[in-house]
Design an enzyme around this catalytic site. Sequence first.
Site, PDB file in Angstrom:
ATOM      1  N   TYR A   1     -58.216 -69.574 -10.296  1.00 51.14           N
ATOM      2  CA  TYR A   1     -58.209 -69.629 -11.760  1.00 51.14           C
ATOM      3  C   TYR A   1     -58.305 -71.069 -12.250  1.00 51.14           C
ATOM      4  O   TYR A   1     -58.009 -72.023 -11.528  1.00 51.14           O
ATOM      5  CB  TYR A   1     -56.923 -69.007 -12.316  1.00 51.14           C
ATOM      6  CG  TYR A   1     -55.695 -69.854 -12.048  1.00 51.14           C
ATOM      7  CD1 TYR A   1     -55.235 -70.781 -12.988  1.00 51.14           C
ATOM      8  CD2 TYR A   1     -55.015 -69.739 -10.841  1.00 51.14           C
ATOM      9  CE1 TYR A   1     -54.130 -71.571 -12.726  1.00 51.14           C
ATOM     10  CE2 TYR A   1     -53.910 -70.526 -10.573  1.00 51.14           C
ATOM     11  CZ  TYR A   1     -53.463 -71.440 -11.515  1.00 51.14           C
ATOM     12  OH  TYR A   1     -52.377 -72.233 -11.241  1.00 51.14           O
TER      13      TYR A   1
ATOM     14  N   PHE B   1     -55.273 -77.501 -18.089  1.00 58.89           N
ATOM     15  CA  PHE B   1     -53.887 -77.832 -17.777  1.00 58.89           C
ATOM     16  C   PHE B   1     -53.525 -77.473 -16.343  1.00 58.89           C
ATOM     17  O   PHE B   1     -52.536 -77.967 -15.799  1.00 58.89           O
ATOM     18  CB  PHE B   1     -52.912 -77.165 -18.756  1.00 58.89           C
ATOM     19  CG  PHE B   1     -52.957 -75.657 -18.766  1.00 58.89           C
ATOM     20  CD1 PHE B   1     -52.290 -74.905 -17.820  1.00 58.89           C
ATOM     21  CD2 PHE B   1     -53.668 -74.992 -19.763  1.00 58.89           C
ATOM     22  CE1 PHE B   1     -52.308 -73.519 -17.847  1.00 58.89           C
ATOM     23  CE2 PHE B   1     -53.705 -73.605 -19.812  1.00 58.89           C
ATOM     24  CZ  PHE B   1     -53.031 -72.867 -18.838  1.00 58.89           C
ATOM     25  N   ASP B   2     -54.331 -76.626 -15.695  1.00 57.93           N
ATOM     26  CA  ASP B   2     -54.063 -76.291 -14.295  1.00 57.93           C
ATOM     27  C   ASP B   2     -55.255 -75.573 -13.706  1.00 57.93           C
ATOM     28  O   ASP B   2     -56.003 -74.880 -14.417  1.00 57.93           O
ATOM     29  CB  ASP B   2     -52.815 -75.405 -14.187  1.00 57.93           C
ATOM     30  CG  ASP B   2     -52.333 -75.260 -12.753  1.00 57.93           C
ATOM     31  OD1 ASP B   2     -52.527 -76.212 -11.974  1.00 57.93           O
ATOM     32  OD2 ASP B   2     -51.769 -74.214 -12.419  1.00 57.93           O
TER      33      ASP B   2
ATOM     34  N   ILE C   1     -47.085 -64.847 -16.371  1.00 57.75           N
ATOM     35  CA  ILE C   1     -46.995 -64.586 -17.805  1.00 57.75           C
ATOM     36  C   ILE C   1     -47.514 -63.179 -18.119  1.00 57.75           C
ATOM     37  O   ILE C   1     -48.340 -62.625 -17.386  1.00 57.75           O
ATOM     38  CB  ILE C   1     -47.782 -65.635 -18.610  1.00 57.75           C
ATOM     39  CG1 ILE C   1     -49.257 -65.671 -18.178  1.00 57.75           C
ATOM     40  CG2 ILE C   1     -47.138 -67.015 -18.483  1.00 57.75           C
ATOM     41  CD1 ILE C   1     -50.116 -66.609 -19.006  1.00 57.75           C
TER      42      ILE C   1
ATOM     43  N   TYR D   1     -46.705 -68.767 -22.802  1.00 57.86           N
ATOM     44  CA  TYR D   1     -45.461 -69.528 -22.685  1.00 57.86           C
ATOM     45  C   TYR D   1     -44.699 -69.602 -24.008  1.00 57.86           C
ATOM     46  O   TYR D   1     -43.700 -70.308 -24.110  1.00 57.86           O
ATOM     47  CB  TYR D   1     -45.761 -70.933 -22.160  1.00 57.86           C
ATOM     48  CG  TYR D   1     -46.284 -70.917 -20.745  1.00 57.86           C
ATOM     49  CD1 TYR D   1     -45.420 -70.995 -19.669  1.00 57.86           C
ATOM     50  CD2 TYR D   1     -47.645 -70.802 -20.486  1.00 57.86           C
ATOM     51  CE1 TYR D   1     -45.888 -70.974 -18.356  1.00 57.86           C
ATOM     52  CE2 TYR D   1     -48.133 -70.773 -19.186  1.00 57.86           C
ATOM     53  CZ  TYR D   1     -47.251 -70.862 -18.128  1.00 57.86           C
ATOM     54  OH  TYR D   1     -47.728 -70.823 -16.830  1.00 57.86           O
TER      55      TYR D   1
ATOM     56  N   PHE E   1     -58.274 -68.570 -19.715  1.00 60.28           N
ATOM     57  CA  PHE E   1     -58.299 -68.582 -18.257  1.00 60.28           C
ATOM     58  C   PHE E   1     -59.638 -68.056 -17.733  1.00 60.28           C
ATOM     59  O   PHE E   1     -60.146 -67.036 -18.218  1.00 60.28           O
ATOM     60  CB  PHE E   1     -57.194 -67.696 -17.679  1.00 60.28           C
ATOM     61  CG  PHE E   1     -55.806 -68.226 -17.863  1.00 60.28           C
ATOM     62  CD1 PHE E   1     -55.269 -69.143 -16.973  1.00 60.28           C
ATOM     63  CD2 PHE E   1     -55.030 -67.792 -18.921  1.00 60.28           C
ATOM     64  CE1 PHE E   1     -53.981 -69.625 -17.144  1.00 60.28           C
ATOM     65  CE2 PHE E   1     -53.737 -68.265 -19.098  1.00 60.28           C
ATOM     66  CZ  PHE E   1     -53.218 -69.183 -18.210  1.00 60.28           C
TER      67      PHE E   1
END
Length: 217
Positions: free
Chosen positions: A51, A62-63, A82, A108, A125
Amino acid sequence: MDWINVLVFLAFFFTASNGEEEKVTIEVVDKPPEEKCQRKSKDGDHLSMHYTGRLEKDGSVFDSSHNRGQTFDFTMGRGMVIQGWEEGLQDMCVGEKRKLRVPAHLGYGDRGAGDVIPPGSNLLFDVELMKIGGEQAEDDGPQQESAPDVFGMIDKDKNNELSIGEVKEYLKEQQGFPNDDESNHETILSEIFEHEDKDKDGVISFLEFSGPKHEEL
């Protein structure tokens, strides 16, 4: 309450007053033929995902599992990810790719995640399902053993939070303390919680334990 939290509160109040709540948006980008999709993801399955996560407001990453060169593995329906993922990854085939838009309340929320995901952030995502359980995607190379569920091993009371006592007991069991100096033990525990307990509430949640780390970006 800062202005971001005020806006998040108002957004929740507005959707609740209209009897509606924003849901995950799913776009299927690529999917194997039905004859190659004999099994689809569901609660209880152990999934291996690749992902990339972005903030909707500016598109910044962010990731990403690709940056680490390994999949993110978890079990569906166990509260390990999540809620937006719990809903957005249902009924996927191995090899399927999707784009997910996750509204803040299914991500979040108004707490955010450390210093990488601000409070009230909608998330985007790009996800790809690599394996379900013991299966593996075609041309994915040799199958590897799943990583051990370290969080589950530490979380003795199964409340999806790690207390200082639980972490201390685990380190003792694994001989993770260098010696029997109790003051040294407390220093190590303090450093662990200073780094991992992002919201400073005295416990380490699963999201804090396995979620995006600033130094990995």
